[in-house]
Design a protein around this motif. Structure first.
Motif, mmCIF file in Angstrom:
data_model
loop_
_atom_site.group_PDB
_atom_site.id
_atom_site.type_symbol
_atom_site.label_atom_id
_atom_site.label_comp_id
_atom_site.label_asym_id
_atom_site.label_seq_id
_atom_site.Cartn_x
_atom_site.Cartn_y
_atom_site.Cartn_z
ATOM 1 N N GLY A 126 0.765 -1.235 0.000
ATOM 2 C CA GLY A 126 0.000 0.000 0.000
ATOM 3 C C GLY A 126 0.799 1.290 0.000
ATOM 4 O O GLY A 126 0.325 2.308 0.482
ATOM 5 N N TYR A 127 1.987 1.297 -0.590
ATOM 6 C CA TYR A 127 2.818 2.504 -0.613
ATOM 7 C C TYR A 127 2.436 3.479 -1.720
ATOM 8 O O TYR A 127 2.976 4.566 -1.802
ATOM 9 C CB TYR A 127 4.295 2.149 -0.756
ATOM 10 C CG TYR A 127 4.871 1.379 0.411
ATOM 11 C CD1 TYR A 127 4.462 1.619 1.712
ATOM 12 C CD2 TYR A 127 5.828 0.411 0.206
ATOM 13 C CE1 TYR A 127 4.991 0.912 2.783
ATOM 14 C CE2 TYR A 127 6.373 -0.303 1.267
ATOM 15 C CZ TYR A 127 5.945 -0.043 2.544
ATOM 16 O OH TYR A 127 6.471 -0.739 3.595
ATOM 17 N N GLY A 128 1.551 3.093 -2.603
ATOM 18 C CA GLY A 128 1.106 3.983 -3.668
ATOM 19 C C GLY A 128 2.244 4.431 -4.561
ATOM 20 O O GLY A 128 3.140 3.658 -4.901
ATOM 21 N N ALA A 129 2.214 5.708 -4.945
ATOM 22 C CA ALA A 129 3.214 6.260 -5.867
ATOM 23 C C ALA A 129 4.627 6.082 -5.336
ATOM 24 O O ALA A 129 5.584 5.974 -6.111
ATOM 25 C CB ALA A 129 2.935 7.730 -6.126
ATOM 26 N N PHE A 130 4.780 6.031 -4.033
ATOM 27 C CA PHE A 130 6.113 5.926 -3.437
ATOM 28 C C PHE A 130 6.709 4.526 -3.600
ATOM 29 O O PHE A 130 7.882 4.319 -3.329
ATOM 30 C CB PHE A 130 6.066 6.373 -1.981
ATOM 31 C CG PHE A 130 5.544 7.783 -1.873
ATOM 32 C CD1 PHE A 130 6.334 8.866 -2.215
ATOM 33 C CD2 PHE A 130 4.229 8.023 -1.497
ATOM 34 C CE1 PHE A 130 5.847 10.158 -2.172
ATOM 35 C CE2 PHE A 130 3.727 9.322 -1.441
ATOM 36 C CZ PHE A 130 4.537 10.388 -1.776
ATOM 37 N N ALA A 131 5.900 3.566 -4.083
ATOM 38 C CA ALA A 131 6.427 2.256 -4.458
ATOM 39 C C ALA A 131 6.994 2.305 -5.877
ATOM 40 O O ALA A 131 7.759 1.439 -6.275
ATOM 41 C CB ALA A 131 5.328 1.203 -4.377
ATOM 42 N N ILE A 132 6.610 3.339 -6.633
ATOM 43 C CA ILE A 132 7.017 3.456 -8.037
ATOM 44 C C ILE A 132 8.204 4.406 -8.190
ATOM 45 O O ILE A 132 9.118 4.157 -8.959
ATOM 46 C CB ILE A 132 5.827 3.942 -8.896
ATOM 47 C CG1 ILE A 132 4.647 2.976 -8.749
ATOM 48 C CG2 ILE A 132 6.233 4.095 -10.356
ATOM 49 C CD1 ILE A 132 3.342 3.479 -9.352
ATOM 50 N N TRP A 133 8.164 5.516 -7.470
ATOM 51 C CA TRP A 133 9.208 6.533 -7.576
ATOM 52 C C TRP A 133 9.821 6.819 -6.207
ATOM 53 O O TRP A 133 9.179 6.648 -5.184
ATOM 54 C CB TRP A 133 8.631 7.855 -8.099
ATOM 55 C CG TRP A 133 8.198 7.812 -9.507
ATOM 56 C CD1 TRP A 133 8.979 7.974 -10.606
ATOM 57 C CD2 TRP A 133 6.859 7.613 -9.994
ATOM 58 N NE1 TRP A 133 8.201 7.884 -11.747
ATOM 59 C CE2 TRP A 133 6.909 7.673 -11.401
ATOM 60 C CE3 TRP A 133 5.632 7.414 -9.376
ATOM 61 C CZ2 TRP A 133 5.782 7.512 -12.186
ATOM 62 C CZ3 TRP A 133 4.511 7.243 -10.155
ATOM 63 C CH2 TRP A 133 4.601 7.297 -11.551
ATOM 64 N N THR A 134 11.057 7.270 -6.232
ATOM 65 C CA THR A 134 11.739 7.761 -5.026
ATOM 66 C C THR A 134 12.175 9.197 -5.300
ATOM 67 O O THR A 134 12.127 9.652 -6.449
ATOM 68 C CB THR A 134 12.963 6.905 -4.677
ATOM 69 O OG1 THR A 134 13.931 7.042 -5.730
ATOM 70 C CG2 THR A 134 12.597 5.445 -4.478
ATOM 71 N N GLU A 135 12.622 9.872 -4.292
ATOM 72 C CA GLU A 135 13.071 11.258 -4.480
ATOM 73 C C GLU A 135 14.175 11.357 -5.522
ATOM 74 O O GLU A 135 14.308 12.369 -6.191
ATOM 75 C CB GLU A 135 13.533 11.859 -3.152
ATOM 76 C CG GLU A 135 12.376 12.165 -2.225
ATOM 77 C CD GLU A 135 12.815 12.876 -0.975
ATOM 78 O OE1 GLU A 135 13.312 14.015 -1.094
ATOM 79 O OE2 GLU A 135 12.654 12.292 0.100
ATOM 80 N N SER A 136 14.952 10.292 -5.682
ATOM 81 C CA SER A 136 16.044 10.330 -6.681
ATOM 82 C C SER A 136 15.496 10.304 -8.105
ATOM 83 O O SER A 136 16.244 10.552 -9.042
ATOM 84 C CB SER A 136 17.005 9.167 -6.459
ATOM 85 O OG SER A 136 16.341 7.934 -6.683
ATOM 86 N N ASP A 137 14.199 10.030 -8.284
ATOM 87 C CA ASP A 137 13.592 10.040 -9.614
ATOM 88 C C ASP A 137 13.153 11.432 -10.039
ATOM 89 O O ASP A 137 12.618 11.615 -11.116
ATOM 90 C CB ASP A 137 12.375 9.101 -9.662
ATOM 91 C CG ASP A 137 12.769 7.663 -9.492
ATOM 92 O OD1 ASP A 137 13.772 7.258 -10.087
ATOM 93 O OD2 ASP A 137 12.070 6.944 -8.759
ATOM 94 N N GLU A 138 13.393 12.424 -9.211
ATOM 95 C CA GLU A 138 13.014 13.799 -9.523
ATOM 96 C C GLU A 138 13.822 14.280 -10.716
ATOM 97 O O GLU A 138 15.048 14.123 -10.772
ATOM 98 C CB GLU A 138 13.265 14.708 -8.325
ATOM 99 C CG GLU A 138 12.839 16.128 -8.534
ATOM 100 C CD GLU A 138 12.994 16.967 -7.278
ATOM 101 O OE1 GLU A 138 12.608 18.129 -7.320
ATOM 102 O OE2 GLU A 138 13.519 16.468 -6.276
ATOM 103 N N ASN A 139 13.136 14.822 -11.700
ATOM 104 C CA ASN A 139 13.744 15.420 -12.890
ATOM 105 C C ASN A 139 14.655 14.483 -13.667
ATOM 106 O O ASN A 139 15.674 14.886 -14.185
ATOM 107 C CB ASN A 139 14.524 16.698 -12.523
ATOM 108 C CG ASN A 139 13.622 17.740 -11.941
ATOM 109 O OD1 ASN A 139 12.505 17.938 -12.409
ATOM 110 N ND2 ASN A 139 14.098 18.411 -10.907
ATOM 111 N N GLU A 140 14.311 13.212 -13.721
ATOM 112 C CA GLU A 140 15.123 12.272 -14.525
ATOM 113 C C GLU A 140 14.873 12.477 -15.977
ATOM 114 O O GLU A 140 13.840 12.806 -16.425
ATOM 115 C CB GLU A 140 14.785 10.820 -14.147
ATOM 116 C CG GLU A 140 15.538 10.385 -12.944
ATOM 117 C CD GLU A 140 15.448 8.875 -12.743
ATOM 118 O OE1 GLU A 140 14.727 8.172 -13.464
ATOM 119 O OE2 GLU A 140 16.122 8.404 -11.848
#
Length: 168
Positions: free
Chosen positions: A154-168
């Motif tokens: 149940g982590y939602g979007a946070f299971a898909i992306w992490t902060e390191s995915d910002e502006n990839e």
């Protein structure tokens, strides 16, 4: 699939939150109708329908094989650690045959929470498996790439992306 994909029976998922929408449509991988859910602050209905039509309902063979491989690994680990009696044929199921022991009832669609300009959407296909009916299942997908097949967390979007995915 040709033509436009349209969700049916579209409405507010929760009357108290007008931004949470849901609608029903086909999920080709499991040959069933599912409830698709999304937040209209993150994506429009048109974006959601295009992602479903062009990506989720046209997963490449490699992605489907990855889903099956990860499900097989989870199933094998679970069966070896339990003394529960499982459905006939489950222990031997491998490759795409494993899909017969899985079901999906809802698909949550997400946009990268760290980068709203990221064009790649993600999804969590939620349902169950014959080998872990107690916990439920999540198939975590970013774009058309499978990230995980696991018990429901149940982590939602946070299971898909992490902060390191910002502006990839």
């Amino acid at each position: 699939m040709t033509g436009r994909f349209h969700l049916e029976r579209i409405g507010a998922e929760d009357p108290s939150d007008e931004n949470r929408m849901s609608g029903y449509g086909l999920l080709n991988l499991f040959h069933c109708e599912v409830e698709y859910r999304f937040n209209t602050e993150d994506m429009s209905l048109e974006e959601a329908e295009l992602y479903i039509r062009d990506v989720l309902n046209r997963l490449p063979d490699g992605t489907i094989n990855d889903i099956c491989k990860l499900a097989y690994e989870w199933k094998t680990e679970k069966i070896l650690s339990d003394t529960v009696e499982y459905a006939a044929g489950l222990a031997e199921a491998e490759g795409r045959d494993i899909l017969e022991f899985m079901s999906v009832g809802e698909v949550e669609l997400f946009r990268n929470p760290y980068d709203q300009n990221d064009d790649i959407l993600g999804a969590i296909l939620g349902g169950g498996t014959e080998w872990d009916a107690e916990n439920g299942m999540e198939i975590v997908v970013r774009g058309d790439k499978v990230l995980e097949v696991r018990e429901y967390l149940g982590y939602g979007a946070f299971a898909i992306w992490t902060e390191s995915d910002e502006n990839e």
